[in-house]
Design a protein around this motif. Structure first.
Motif, PDB file in Angstrom:
ATOM      1  N   SER A   9      -6.169   3.422   7.702  1.00  0.00           N
ATOM      2  CA  SER A   9      -7.044   4.253   6.878  1.00  0.00           C
ATOM      3  C   SER A   9      -7.089   3.794   5.431  1.00  0.00           C
ATOM      4  N   ARG A  10      -6.361   2.736   5.119  1.00  0.00           N
ATOM      5  CA  ARG A  10      -6.306   2.260   3.749  1.00  0.00           C
ATOM      6  C   ARG A  10      -6.886   0.850   3.653  1.00  0.00           C
ATOM      7  N   SER A  11      -7.009   0.373   2.441  1.00  0.00           N
ATOM      8  CA  SER A  11      -7.523  -0.957   2.181  1.00  0.00           C
ATOM      9  C   SER A  11      -6.416  -2.001   2.359  1.00  0.00           C
ATOM     10  N   TYR A  12      -6.679  -3.017   3.173  1.00  0.00           N
ATOM     11  CA  TYR A  12      -5.711  -4.093   3.385  1.00  0.00           C
ATOM     12  C   TYR A  12      -5.561  -4.927   2.113  1.00  0.00           C
ATOM     13  N   ARG A  13      -4.341  -5.357   1.816  1.00  0.00           N
ATOM     14  CA  ARG A  13      -4.096  -6.197   0.641  1.00  0.00           C
ATOM     15  C   ARG A  13      -3.525  -7.551   1.014  1.00  0.00           C
ATOM     16  N   ALA A  14      -2.554  -7.604   1.926  1.00  0.00           N
ATOM     17  CA  ALA A  14      -1.939  -8.863   2.316  1.00  0.00           C
ATOM     18  C   ALA A  14      -1.409  -8.744   3.732  1.00  0.00           C
ATOM     19  N   VAL A  15      -1.351  -9.882   4.434  1.00  0.00           N
ATOM     20  CA  VAL A  15      -0.799  -9.904   5.787  1.00  0.00           C
ATOM     21  C   VAL A  15       0.095 -11.127   5.956  1.00  0.00           C
ATOM     22  N   ALA A  16       1.091 -10.988   6.831  1.00  0.00           N
ATOM     23  CA  ALA A  16       1.963 -12.114   7.187  1.00  0.00           C
ATOM     24  C   ALA A  16       2.443 -11.901   8.607  1.00  0.00           C
ATOM     25  N   VAL A  17       2.548 -12.988   9.337  1.00  0.00           N
ATOM     26  CA  VAL A  17       3.043 -12.946  10.710  1.00  0.00           C
ATOM     27  C   VAL A  17       4.466 -13.482  10.708  1.00  0.00           C
ATOM     28  N   SER A  18       5.341 -12.838  11.477  1.00  0.00           N
ATOM     29  CA  SER A  18       6.721 -13.310  11.580  1.00  0.00           C
ATOM     30  C   SER A  18       6.722 -14.714  12.177  1.00  0.00           C
ATOM     31  N   PRO A  19       7.747 -15.514  11.866  1.00  0.00           N
ATOM     32  CA  PRO A  19       7.791 -16.891  12.381  1.00  0.00           C
ATOM     33  C   PRO A  19       7.695 -16.987  13.911  1.00  0.00           C
ATOM     34  N   ASP A  20       8.205 -15.995  14.631  1.00  0.00           N
ATOM     35  CA  ASP A  20       8.140 -16.037  16.096  1.00  0.00           C
ATOM     36  C   ASP A  20       6.826 -15.467  16.644  1.00  0.00           C
ATOM     37  N   GLY A  21       5.948 -14.972  15.752  1.00  0.00           N
ATOM     38  CA  GLY A  21       4.650 -14.455  16.156  1.00  0.00           C
ATOM     39  C   GLY A  21       4.685 -13.075  16.801  1.00  0.00           C
ATOM     40  N   ARG A  22       5.830 -12.439  16.762  1.00  0.00           N
ATOM     41  CA  ARG A  22       5.976 -11.137  17.435  1.00  0.00           C
ATOM     42  C   ARG A  22       5.564  -9.960  16.551  1.00  0.00           C
ATOM     43  N   VAL A  26       1.666  -5.872   7.181  1.00  0.00           N
ATOM     44  CA  VAL A  26       0.400  -5.630   6.486  1.00  0.00           C
ATOM     45  C   VAL A  26       0.665  -4.711   5.303  1.00  0.00           C
ATOM     46  N   THR A  27       0.224  -5.109   4.115  1.00  0.00           N
ATOM     47  CA  THR A  27       0.320  -4.200   2.976  1.00  0.00           C
ATOM     48  C   THR A  27      -1.045  -3.568   2.753  1.00  0.00           C
ATOM     49  N   THR A  28      -1.014  -2.281   2.416  1.00  0.00           N
ATOM     50  CA  THR A  28      -2.248  -1.534   2.195  1.00  0.00           C
ATOM     51  C   THR A  28      -2.136  -0.735   0.899  1.00  0.00           C
ATOM     52  N   ALA A  29      -3.274  -0.307   0.426  1.00  0.00           N
ATOM     53  CA  ALA A  29      -3.306   0.550  -0.763  1.00  0.00           C
ATOM     54  C   ALA A  29      -4.475   1.511  -0.633  1.00  0.00           C
ATOM     55  N   ASP A  30      -4.259   2.711  -1.114  1.00  0.00           N
ATOM     56  CA  ASP A  30      -5.304   3.725  -1.157  1.00  0.00           C
ATOM     57  C   ASP A  30      -5.450   4.143  -2.612  1.00  0.00           C
ATOM     58  N   ASP A  70       5.522 -12.270   2.562  1.00  0.00           N
ATOM     59  CA  ASP A  70       6.022 -13.280   3.482  1.00  0.00           C
ATOM     60  C   ASP A  70       7.090 -12.618   4.334  1.00  0.00           C
ATOM     61  N   VAL A  71       7.284 -13.127   5.531  1.00  0.00           N
ATOM     62  CA  VAL A  71       8.283 -12.577   6.440  1.00  0.00           C
ATOM     63  C   VAL A  71       9.246 -13.684   6.834  1.00  0.00           C
TER      64      VAL A  71
END
Length: 103
Positions: A9-22, A26-30, A70-71
């Motif tokens: 329900s919020r605006s996406y700001r940044a995303v990162a996938v764990s090294p194993d892809g599992r 996601v960071t969000t802000a309202d 980063d993860v």
């Protein structure tokens, strides 16, 4: 081509996938904020075990909006606009749905 969709329900700001892809972080802000008008920023952890059905397993509030992430292992490293570097233990999200934050 979209194979899956995840709506927050919020605006996406940044995303990162764990090294194993599992896991996906996601960071969000309202910017409209909560009931008191205070901006709400969060880190969401998403389980990607079934990529066609990503599932949010938990979230934690962050002290300010995170524009970079980063993860590594069980930790998410957030570059927050006002609060600086924040390290979040996401290991608990993956097993219990709760996380912890160290500023």
């Amino acid at each position: 081509l979209s194979i899956a969709e995840l709506r927050l329900s919020r605006s996406y700001r940044a995303v990162a996938v764990s090294p194993d892809g599992r896991w996906l972080a996601v960071t969000t802000a309202d910017p409209a904020g909560d009931d008191d008008g205070v901006p709400v920023a969060r880190l969401h952890v998403v389980d990607l075990a079934d990529p066609l059905h990503p599932a949010i397993v938990g979230f934690v509030g962050t002290p300010s909006v995170a524009f970079g992430i980063d993860v590594a292992g069980d930790h998410a490293f957030l570059a927050c606009s006002i609060a600086g570097l924040q390290v979040v233990d996401i290991g608990d999200f993956t097993t219990t749905g709760t996380g912890s934050k160290a500023g």
